[in-house]
Design an enzyme around this catalytic site. Structure first.
Site, PDB file in Angstrom:
ATOM      1  N   LYS A  61       0.800  -1.194   0.147  1.00 13.69           N
ATOM      2  CA  LYS A  61      -0.255  -0.030  -0.183  1.00 13.69           C
ATOM      3  C   LYS A  61       0.792   1.182  -0.140  1.00 13.69           C
ATOM      4  O   LYS A  61       0.597   2.271  -0.496  1.00 13.69           O
ATOM      5  CB  LYS A  61      -0.745  -0.017   1.061  1.00 13.69           C
ATOM      6  CG  LYS A  61      -1.892  -1.065   1.064  1.00 13.69           C
ATOM      7  CD  LYS A  61      -2.973  -1.014   2.344  1.00 13.69           C
ATOM      8  CE  LYS A  61      -4.434  -1.688   2.010  1.00 13.69           C
ATOM      9  NZ  LYS A  61      -3.925  -3.273   1.919  1.00 13.69           N
ATOM     10  N   ARG A 114      -7.195  -8.652  -8.266  1.00 15.72           N
ATOM     11  CA  ARG A 114      -7.808  -9.849  -8.533  1.00 15.72           C
ATOM     12  C   ARG A 114      -9.388  -9.746  -8.848  1.00 15.72           C
ATOM     13  O   ARG A 114      -9.818  -8.594  -8.797  1.00 15.72           O
ATOM     14  CB  ARG A 114      -7.499 -10.787  -7.236  1.00 15.72           C
ATOM     15  CG  ARG A 114      -8.396 -10.067  -6.014  1.00 15.72           C
ATOM     16  CD  ARG A 114      -8.159 -10.704  -4.752  1.00 15.72           C
ATOM     17  NE  ARG A 114      -8.464  -9.789  -3.651  1.00 15.72           N
ATOM     18  CZ  ARG A 114      -9.302  -9.562  -3.003  1.00 15.72           C
ATOM     19  NH1 ARG A 114     -10.806  -9.645  -3.800  1.00 15.72           N
ATOM     20  NH2 ARG A 114      -9.641  -8.746  -2.084  1.00 15.72           N
ATOM     21  N   GLU A 145      -2.221   6.690   8.111  1.00 14.41           N
ATOM     22  CA  GLU A 145      -3.127   7.883   7.628  1.00 14.41           C
ATOM     23  C   GLU A 145      -4.011   8.596   8.505  1.00 14.41           C
ATOM     24  O   GLU A 145      -4.207   8.177   9.556  1.00 14.41           O
ATOM     25  CB  GLU A 145      -3.924   6.968   6.449  1.00 14.41           C
ATOM     26  CG  GLU A 145      -3.201   6.523   5.194  1.00 14.41           C
ATOM     27  CD  GLU A 145      -4.411   5.830   4.330  1.00 14.41           C
ATOM     28  OE1 GLU A 145      -3.936   5.436   3.191  1.00 14.41           O
ATOM     29  OE2 GLU A 145      -5.410   5.632   4.783  1.00 14.41           O
TER      30      GLU A 145
END
Length: 478
Positions: free
Chosen positions: A115, A292, A200
């Site tokens: 990420k 995916r 974050e």
């Protein structure tokens, strides 16, 4: 040309892929561990091979899976979702073995699977990201506290290699930061074998909006509109809607352009999902990219008429994307409810066991994707998802009506499921009006549970009244 596909997965998604293979007249190869020998995907595949006695271990044995694929002369491997689906080492092993990996390239999976790297890539390409940090593992707790103060509480800690709602911890004050950091790192290590964590700004009560991407190997990319995945419990999606009942056409267009830009920045191919958080001011932020097929892909299929799994196979085989963005014109609304084998009254704990009766919902525009059947024994080793109920209608309001009807008809006996909980959500005013965000379930938990109790009492009272009326008729000789 792909003539045989090995499915490196189990359960519902394995069944879904096998059916797509059948539609394309392609042979399918199932793999299974001993506890899954009676699973539906084993029964309906063209061929099936046991990969060991341990429930989960076999599905994670990359070397053995590739070996079986080569021995049975498969051309390609489809990873489904979960297990090895976002493991770049597995994708690379498949590629290096001369087989086709039905998904993006290994290097893309590696890049988007972290990420932190993904955030940096998006930022460089002008995609808005949530204010945050790089990896914190080499920082002292004092430095981390300073970064948190600079971002501003509340913050959220995330595993760099995480997904599926795991490796996430909200922090609302400095007093909880160190403890939460250690908890997040431990969970990240346990689930992803990678304890790298970053921070974050916590976007409070956002909507979770994701765009379905479809791309060929020649740089052609489109999106199939968005899904609203805001109905979640503990960061786990339970109901998904396509398109979002909240987004305006203007916002949909802007977010869709950003989703395609994100996919192009990653060099993406095949099917994937770009996920965003949307705040109260309609500001959106890139969250992650899932490399995916998603659990909730069916709602996108229903509103666009595009079979995503069939397209995955075709584009992996080298076909050119024959759709333009202007060809994608969503019709109506589709809603998916994830039916989990869980006990709502015991903190949603899994309920493995024998299914003594199975009556899936039927009717126009009602679809059920599942791997269960009467007398199937749900093993205790896997995710609790046992079926997906998908409904479609011309408007959001009618789709909610259809969802409510289908959930009332859907009956699974022998194990407890969350059907009553899903029904309580479907009947709620907030859900029907589209007034919800990712905090909806947690904020309304007691009200939803009370609704289940009242419905169960009403049903019980009606049953008693019906029995009493029938008995009176009998005694009167009617």
């Amino acid at each position: 040309m792909i003539k045989k596909v090995l499915i490196a997965n189990r359960g519902e998604i394995a069944v879904r892929i096998i059916r797509a293979c059948r539609d394309l007249h392609i042979k399918s190869v199932a793999i299974y561990t001993k506890p899954d020998e009676h699973c539906l995907h084993v029964k309906i595949a063209s061929e099936a091979y046991c990969i060991g006695n341990e429930a989960i271990k076999g599905y994670l044995d990359a070397q053995k899976i590739v070996q079986i694929a080569k021995e049975c002369k498969a051309d390609a491997i489809h990873p489904g979702y979960g297990f090895l689906s976002e493991n770049y080492e597995f994708a690379k092993l498949v590629e290096d073995s001369g087989l086709i990996f039905i998904g993006p390239k290994a290097e893309v999976i590696k890049k988007m699977g972290n990420k932190n790297i993904a955030r940096e890539l998006m930022q460089k390409n002008g995609i808005p990201i949530v204010p945050g940090t790089k990896a914190l593992n080499n920082c002292s707790i004092e430095e981390i506290k300073e970064k948190a103060l600079k971002i501003g509480y509340p913050v959220i800690l995330k595993a760099s290699g995480g997904g599926g709602g795991r490796g996430i911890k909200e922090v609302w004050s400095e007093e909880k930061l160190e403890e939460s950091l250690e908890h997040c790192k431990k969970e990240a290590k346990a689930y992803f074998n990678n304890d790298e964590v970053f921070m974050e700004k916590l976007i409070e009560n956002p909507r979770h909006i994701e765009f379905q991407i479809l791309a060929d190997n020649y740089g052609n990319i489109i999106h199939l509109c968005e899904r609203d995945c805001s109905i979640q419990r503990r960061h786990q999606k339970i109901i998904e809607i396509a398109p979002s009942p909240y987004l305006s056409e203007h916002l949909r267009k802007i977010m869709g352009v950003s989703a395609i830009a994100a996919a192009k920045a990653a060099g993406y191919t095949n099917a994937g999902t770009v996920e965003f958080l949307l705040d109260d001011y309609n500001r959106f932020y890139f969250m992650e990219m899932n490399t995916r097929i998603q659990v909730e892909h069916a709602v996108s299929e229903e509103i666009t008429g595009v079979d995503l799994v069939v397209r995955q196979i075709r584009y992996a085989a080298g076909e050119i994307l024959d759709l333009e963005q202007s060809d994608i014109k969503p019709y109506g609304f589709a809603i998916e409810a994830r039916i989990n084998a869980e006990n709502v009254w015991n903190n949603f704990s899994p309920t493995p066991g024998l299914i003594s009766a199975y009556y899936p919902a039927l009717g126009p525009s009602v679809r059920v994707d599942s791997h269960i059947y009467k007398d199937y024994v749900i093993p205790p080793f896997y995710d609790s998802l046992i079926a997906k109920l998908i409904v479609k209608a011309t408007s959001y309001d009618l789709a909610v009506n259809k969802l409510e009807r289908a959930l009332e008809e859907f009956s699974i006996e022998g194990v407890k499921t969350i059907i009553p909980f899903l029904l309580a959500i479907a009947k709620s005013r907030e859900f029907r009006k589209g007034f919800f965000d990712t905090s909806y379930v947690e904020n309304n938990m007691q009200k939803l549970l009370e609704k289940i109790k009242n419905d169960e009492k009403t049903n019980k009272d009606e049953s008693i009244a019906a029995i009493s009326a029938a008995l009176n008729k009998h005694l009167k000789g009617e």
